[in-house]
Design a protein around this motif. Structure first.
Motif, PDB file in Angstrom:
ATOM      1  N   PHE A  10       0.863  -1.159   0.000  1.00 14.36           N
ATOM      2  CA  PHE A  10       0.000   0.000   0.000  1.00 14.36           C
ATOM      3  C   PHE A  10       0.912   1.225   0.000  1.00 14.36           C
ATOM      4  O   PHE A  10       1.924   1.269   0.672  1.00 14.36           O
ATOM      5  N   ASN A 134     -10.714  -1.452  11.848  1.00 16.31           N
ATOM      6  CA  ASN A 134      -9.862  -1.748  10.686  1.00 16.31           C
ATOM      7  C   ASN A 134      -9.362  -0.461  10.049  1.00 16.31           C
ATOM      8  O   ASN A 134      -8.179  -0.340   9.707  1.00 16.31           O
ATOM      9  N   TYR A 135     -10.256   0.505   9.898  1.00 18.98           N
ATOM     10  CA  TYR A 135      -9.871   1.772   9.277  1.00 18.98           C
ATOM     11  C   TYR A 135      -8.924   2.556  10.172  1.00 18.98           C
ATOM     12  O   TYR A 135      -7.950   3.161   9.682  1.00 18.98           O
ATOM     13  N   SER A 138      -5.475   1.427   9.749  1.00 19.04           N
ATOM     14  CA  SER A 138      -4.890   1.882   8.481  1.00 19.04           C
ATOM     15  C   SER A 138      -4.412   3.327   8.537  1.00 19.04           C
ATOM     16  O   SER A 138      -3.578   3.736   7.725  1.00 19.04           O
ATOM     17  N   HIS A 162      -3.950  -4.115   7.530  1.00 13.38           N
ATOM     18  CA  HIS A 162      -4.056  -2.681   7.284  1.00 13.38           C
ATOM     19  C   HIS A 162      -2.999  -1.866   8.031  1.00 13.38           C
ATOM     20  O   HIS A 162      -2.967  -0.638   7.903  1.00 13.38           O
ATOM     21  N   GLY A 188     -12.144  -5.287   5.053  1.00 16.44           N
ATOM     22  CA  GLY A 188     -11.240  -4.689   4.076  1.00 16.44           C
ATOM     23  C   GLY A 188     -10.742  -5.672   3.042  1.00 16.44           C
ATOM     24  O   GLY A 188      -9.899  -5.321   2.209  1.00 16.44           O
ATOM     25  N   TYR A 191     -10.723  -4.697  -0.488  1.00 15.85           N
ATOM     26  CA  TYR A 191      -9.676  -3.732  -0.849  1.00 15.85           C
ATOM     27  C   TYR A 191      -8.328  -4.411  -1.077  1.00 15.85           C
ATOM     28  O   TYR A 191      -7.699  -4.233  -2.115  1.00 15.85           O
ATOM     29  N   PHE A 192      -7.887  -5.221  -0.092  1.00 23.67           N
ATOM     30  CA  PHE A 192      -6.526  -5.749  -0.222  1.00 23.67           C
ATOM     31  C   PHE A 192      -6.424  -6.965  -1.136  1.00 23.67           C
ATOM     32  O   PHE A 192      -5.401  -7.166  -1.797  1.00 23.67           O
ATOM     33  N   LEU A 315      -9.918   2.218   0.644  1.00 24.20           N
ATOM     34  CA  LEU A 315     -10.247   1.327   1.755  1.00 24.20           C
ATOM     35  C   LEU A 315     -11.525   1.780   2.440  1.00 24.20           C
ATOM     36  O   LEU A 315     -12.383   0.950   2.774  1.00 24.20           O
TER      37      LEU A 315
END
Length: 378
Positions: A10, A134-135, A138, A162, A188, A191-192, A315
């Motif tokens: 990322f 989770n966010y 990140s 993340h 997520g 996203y990943f 994300l």
């Protein structure tokens, strides 16, 4: 073995580790923290939060449940991370007790069982606060290091991928097995997973394939690796231990199959993926086909679309999409049925509705992606 291009990178993480000075500071600070495998498991706390000077340690402490994540744990970890970030701690380490798992997933059984309680808000609270955590991970400026030793699935993936670094071992077992319980790879995952090399992420999402040991590193899930058996201090693990991790000499077992995976899982639909697998005489294709046919057809369709959309989203946007999906899955048939069949009754015989891909109507699929009453706020 995958080269550098195959790593899960990322841009935020790359920027943060570009400074050698910063990296050396982290290594020096980590020298005082040992990777322990579970001598605190007698503690009644499901999460143990510790500070050692300007370093912080989160211990997931539900070894009998393979450290499965529940709402109580989320509500302890989230404020601790915010506090440590405000206090400008130099690093945060998260690991699990018991020697078998980092975190085997979210406590979905409790979520499904709570549906029978008319006043329960667990199904919305859990997913909302888990995705917010989770966010938060990140966005941390403090280096966050997840020691993903042992089983790392579902919610455990969300607690690790993340952050800054994921350190795996020969005992690490990684998977996103949600389609087997009529659900979608979330935390997520939309996203990943699309950002792994080629179509590896789509393959992992639809099949729930388990990556073990060296494969976790070669696939780009972990950023570094250590030999579990050495029980070493993790000083310098950002470089030194990864180079000396003997199990990484094992090749990536999926490498011979990547051309097939890239060809089949680049298809525009689940039906076409299956058609391409059927057309192949490769034993791996036949095994993969047999696995996919066990999954919830509707979960497969939703997962394919969600990863396709997630490949173009941030994300935050992916987590907001996943929250909508989670609420629709909880209220529908397949997710509760999958949890019943695999986790409660354990008869391994879920009755999916719809029972075939052909019965999954575009209208129902679209309805899952529509906004919900209380959208996820990040």
């Amino acid at each position: 073995m995958l080269g550098h291009a195959g790593r899960l990178c990322f841009s935020r993480s790359v920027a943060k580790i570009s400074s050698n000075v910063h990296r050396n500071l982290i290594s020096r600070q980590m020298s005082q923290v040992r990777h322990v495998s579970g001598n605190s498991s007698s503690n009644e706390d499901e999460v143990i939060l510790e500070t050692h000077g300007n370093k912080c340690v989160i211990t997931l402490n539900r070894p009998k449940a393979l450290n499965a994540l529940n709402l109580n744990m989320i509500r302890k970890i989230t404020p601790a991370l915010k506090q440590w970030e405000n206090e400008e701690k130099v690093l945060i380490i998260i690991h699990g007790t018991g020697g078998k798992a980092f975190c085997a997933g979210g406590d979905v059984r409790s979520i499904i069982e709570s549906r029978n309680q008319s006043t329960s808000t667990l199904s919305s609270d859990f997913f909302r606060e888990e995705y917010q955590l989770n966010y938060l991970i990140s966005t941390l400026q403090t280096p966050y290091i997840a020691l993903i030793d042992g089983i790392t699935m579902g919610g455990g993936v969300g607690l690790s991928v993340h952050g800054y670094y994921r350190v795996s071992s020969e005992k690490t077992l990684f998977a996103m097995p949600e389609t087997a319980i009529g659900f979608v790879p979330e935390v997520g995952g939309t996203y990943f997973l699309p950002r792994l090399t080629g179509k590896l992420g789509m393959f992992l999402a639809l099949t729930g394939y388990r990556l073990k040991g060296a494969d976790v590193y070669h696939a780009g899930i972990s950023t570094h690796a250590v030999n579990n058996k050495e029980n070493i201090e993790i000083e310098g693990c950002l470089a030194k231990f990864t180079k000396s991790a003997s199990f990484l000499q094992q090749p990536f077992t999926l490498e011979p199959h990547m051309p097939l995976i890239n060809d089949c899982f680049s298809a525009p639909s689940v039906e076409e993926i299956i058609s391409r697998l059927q057309a192949s005489n490769d034993p791996f294709a036949k095994d993969t086909l047999a696995t996919i046919r066990k999954m919830s057809p509707f979960a497969l369709k939703i997962t394919k679309r969600a990863l396709d959309e997630g490949s173009e989203q941030t994300l935050a946007e992916c987590l907001q999409m996943e929250y909508r999906l989670s609420q629709r899955f909880v209220a529908d048939h397949d997710f509760p049925e999958g949890v019943r069949a695999l986790l409660i009754d354990k008869d391994q015989n879920p009755k999916w509705k719809p029972s075939s891909l052909e019965e999954c109507t575009p209208e129902k699929i679209q309805s899952y992606f529509e906004p919900v009453k209380d959208e996820l706020q990040l």
